[in-house]
Design a protein around this motif. Structure first.
Motif, PDB file in Angstrom:
ATOM      1  N   PRO A  22       0.823  -1.200   0.000  1.00  0.00           N
ATOM      2  CA  PRO A  22       0.000   0.000   0.000  1.00  0.00           C
ATOM      3  C   PRO A  22       0.863   1.258   0.000  1.00  0.00           C
ATOM      4  O   PRO A  22       1.953   1.268   0.551  1.00  0.00           O
ATOM      5  CB  PRO A  22      -0.809  -0.125   1.286  1.00  0.00           C
ATOM      6  CG  PRO A  22      -0.016  -1.031   2.149  1.00  0.00           C
ATOM      7  CD  PRO A  22       0.734  -1.948   1.217  1.00  0.00           C
ATOM      8  N   SER A  23       0.347   2.318  -0.607  1.00  0.00           N
ATOM      9  CA  SER A  23       1.081   3.575  -0.683  1.00  0.00           C
ATOM     10  C   SER A  23       0.871   4.379   0.587  1.00  0.00           C
ATOM     11  O   SER A  23      -0.198   4.359   1.181  1.00  0.00           O
ATOM     12  CB  SER A  23       0.595   4.374  -1.892  1.00  0.00           C
ATOM     13  OG  SER A  23       1.207   5.632  -1.906  1.00  0.00           O
ATOM     14  N   TYR A  29      -5.657   6.962  -2.382  1.00  0.00           N
ATOM     15  CA  TYR A  29      -6.725   6.421  -1.539  1.00  0.00           C
ATOM     16  C   TYR A  29      -6.946   4.955  -1.874  1.00  0.00           C
ATOM     17  O   TYR A  29      -6.986   4.577  -3.049  1.00  0.00           O
ATOM     18  CB  TYR A  29      -8.042   7.166  -1.771  1.00  0.00           C
ATOM     19  CG  TYR A  29      -8.084   8.553  -1.176  1.00  0.00           C
ATOM     20  CD1 TYR A  29      -8.691   8.775   0.043  1.00  0.00           C
ATOM     21  CD2 TYR A  29      -7.513   9.626  -1.843  1.00  0.00           C
ATOM     22  CE1 TYR A  29      -8.733  10.043   0.598  1.00  0.00           C
ATOM     23  CE2 TYR A  29      -7.549  10.897  -1.303  1.00  0.00           C
ATOM     24  CZ  TYR A  29      -8.158  11.103  -0.079  1.00  0.00           C
ATOM     25  OH  TYR A  29      -8.197  12.362   0.457  1.00  0.00           O
ATOM     26  N   SER A  30      -7.092   4.111  -0.862  1.00  0.00           N
ATOM     27  CA  SER A  30      -7.498   2.725  -1.066  1.00  0.00           C
ATOM     28  C   SER A  30      -8.980   2.715  -1.405  1.00  0.00           C
ATOM     29  O   SER A  30      -9.712   3.652  -1.057  1.00  0.00           O
ATOM     30  CB  SER A  30      -7.263   1.898   0.194  1.00  0.00           C
ATOM     31  OG  SER A  30      -5.914   1.916   0.545  1.00  0.00           O
ATOM     32  N   SER A  31      -9.437   1.666  -2.037  1.00  0.00           N
ATOM     33  CA  SER A  31     -10.848   1.619  -2.437  1.00  0.00           C
ATOM     34  C   SER A  31     -11.783   1.720  -1.230  1.00  0.00           C
ATOM     35  O   SER A  31     -12.847   2.329  -1.329  1.00  0.00           O
ATOM     36  CB  SER A  31     -11.130   0.350  -3.236  1.00  0.00           C
ATOM     37  OG  SER A  31     -10.864  -0.790  -2.459  1.00  0.00           O
ATOM     38  N   TYR A  32     -11.397   1.153  -0.102  1.00  0.00           N
ATOM     39  CA  TYR A  32     -12.271   1.215   1.077  1.00  0.00           C
ATOM     40  C   TYR A  32     -12.308   2.609   1.699  1.00  0.00           C
ATOM     41  O   TYR A  32     -13.162   2.902   2.524  1.00  0.00           O
ATOM     42  CB  TYR A  32     -11.876   0.165   2.123  1.00  0.00           C
ATOM     43  CG  TYR A  32     -10.556   0.423   2.796  1.00  0.00           C
ATOM     44  CD1 TYR A  32     -10.479   1.228   3.929  1.00  0.00           C
ATOM     45  CD2 TYR A  32      -9.383  -0.137   2.321  1.00  0.00           C
ATOM     46  CE1 TYR A  32      -9.268   1.479   4.560  1.00  0.00           C
ATOM     47  CE2 TYR A  32      -8.173   0.095   2.940  1.00  0.00           C
ATOM     48  CZ  TYR A  32      -8.122   0.901   4.053  1.00  0.00           C
ATOM     49  OH  TYR A  32      -6.924   1.148   4.666  1.00  0.00           O
ATOM     50  N   GLN A  33     -11.385   3.510   1.292  1.00  0.00           N
ATOM     51  CA  GLN A  33     -11.371   4.864   1.835  1.00  0.00           C
ATOM     52  C   GLN A  33     -12.253   5.818   1.032  1.00  0.00           C
ATOM     53  O   GLN A  33     -12.491   6.941   1.471  1.00  0.00           O
ATOM     54  CB  GLN A  33      -9.938   5.415   1.849  1.00  0.00           C
ATOM     55  CG  GLN A  33      -9.030   4.713   2.830  1.00  0.00           C
ATOM     56  CD  GLN A  33      -7.598   5.222   2.732  1.00  0.00           C
ATOM     57  OE1 GLN A  33      -7.059   5.337   1.650  1.00  0.00           O
ATOM     58  NE2 GLN A  33      -7.016   5.526   3.870  1.00  0.00           N
TER      59      GLN A  33
END
Length: 151
Positions: A22-23, A29-33
């Motif tokens: 993960p960055s 942004y992660s998809s869940y964010q």
């Protein structure tokens, strides 16, 4: 020969997958964010310090290096000498693979200290992909778990 090539590709594939972590960027942004509300606080950058962000080791680099070193070393010579060189190759490959993984997991980052408009100080560490300078006005975006600094 095909079997050796396949055995060599498995650890390499695992190593590449481990590098895609993960960055820590304030812009990613992660998809869940997504589609979640975040609180926004305004403030002024007090200081910016260079840091190194180290992701935990997975051990894949060591395993891949050992496998490749052992395979390559076992191809040298014959009999017991071949086995000994294979073992030495595995040890050396494991050490080199571990160092490669360590370097791949370390990323440059910033520790950004922000003085909020209410006078509180906050420090956020994130990837060094966007420059921040003392005196700049910034936003702190927080969802209760993650806080990021943006312009």
């Amino acid at each position: 020969m095909k079997r050796i090539a396949i055995l060599a590709l498995v650890p390499l594939t695992a190593l590449l997958a481990a590098c895609a972590g993960p960055s820590n960027s304030g812009s990613v942004y992660s998809s869940y964010q997504t589609m979640n509300e975040q609180s926004v606080r305004m403030g002024t950058v007090e200081s910016v310090r260079n840091v190194t962000i180290a992701n935990p080791e997975s051990g894949v680099g060591t395993m891949a290096g050992a496998a490749l070193g052992g395979l390559g070393g076992s191809q040298v010579g014959g009999g017991n000498g071949s086995a000994a060189v294979g073992i030495l190759g595995a040890v050396a490959g494991g050490i080199i693979g571990n160092r490669v993984e360590n370097q791949a997991n370390n990323r440059p980052g910033f520790e950004i200290t922000v003085k909020l408009d209410n006078g509180e100080l906050r420090s956020i560490t994130q990837a060094a992909d966007e420059m921040f300078r003392p005196g700049e006005r910034v936003r702190l975006l927080s969802n209760g778990y993650t806080t990021r600094v943006t312009h």
